[in-house]
Design a protein around this motif. Structure first.
Motif, mmCIF file in Angstrom:
data_model
loop_
_atom_site.group_PDB
_atom_site.id
_atom_site.type_symbol
_atom_site.label_atom_id
_atom_site.label_comp_id
_atom_site.label_asym_id
_atom_site.label_seq_id
_atom_site.Cartn_x
_atom_site.Cartn_y
_atom_site.Cartn_z
ATOM 1 N N GLN A 94 18.999 67.715 -8.998
ATOM 2 C CA GLN A 94 19.845 67.314 -10.118
ATOM 3 C C GLN A 94 20.971 66.470 -9.555
ATOM 4 O O GLN A 94 21.318 66.588 -8.380
ATOM 5 N N GLU A 111 25.730 77.855 -14.299
ATOM 6 C CA GLU A 111 24.474 77.281 -14.782
ATOM 7 C C GLU A 111 23.719 76.566 -13.665
ATOM 8 O O GLU A 111 22.488 76.633 -13.596
ATOM 9 N N TYR A 119 20.042 77.430 -12.466
ATOM 10 C CA TYR A 119 19.009 76.392 -12.460
ATOM 11 C C TYR A 119 18.264 76.358 -11.131
ATOM 12 O O TYR A 119 17.033 76.317 -11.100
#
Length: 154
Positions: A121, A140, A144
């Motif tokens: 990401q 988060e 993830y």
């Protein structure tokens, strides 16, 4: 064998410690069963930790437009020892930036490119004055990465 998520994050203040703890909390989500989470400060982590992990979450402060000296030290000590054996390592980054975080991002991306690690990401840049939602965003991110490992996505 469970997969291992290594979190290497510089936490020199209560706020940055809250971020590192949030990353760990997210990675320990109750729905994730097959991931072991190891959390280390950059000055405590080394090549053996990178060799033993399946994904890596990096966290740093923005210091004078660059990554923290502690994270740079981590890279200095681990770069060549893991260069050939950890290519493709899934990784992500969060930056606690008082300004824009651009120089810090560029510096870490340059090193990660040289190591041939794989971004899962885009780097998370937490800009400006402290906000409570920074903690949620990093939690988060930890979730993830752990969920991706647990589900074999990377």
């Amino acid at each position: 064998m469970p997969k291992r998520l290594l979190i290497v994050a510089h936490a020199p203040s209560p706020n940055t410690l809250a971020l590192r703890e949030a990353a760990e909390r997210g990675a320990h989500h109750p729905d994730i069963e097959g991931v072991e989470v190891v959390v280390k400060a950059p000055l405590e982590a080394g090549p053996e930790d990178v060799r033993g992990c399946d994904a890596l979450l990096l966290g740093t402060t923005e210091n004078l437009g660059y990554m923290s000296g502690a994270l740079k030290d981590f890279f200095d000590r681990t770069y060549y020892p893991v260069l050939e054996e950890k290519q493709g390592l899934p990784c992500a980054l969060y930056i606690r930036a008082g300004h824009d975080g651009t120089g810090t991002r560029r510096a870490v991306e340059s090193i990660v490119t040289g190591l041939r690690w794989r971004w899962v990401q885009a780097p998370l840049i937490l800009r400006g004055e402290w906000r409570a939602d920074f903690v949620e965003q990093v939690e988060e991110l930890g979730l993830y990465l752990a969920a991706g490992l647990d589900n074999g996505l990377f």
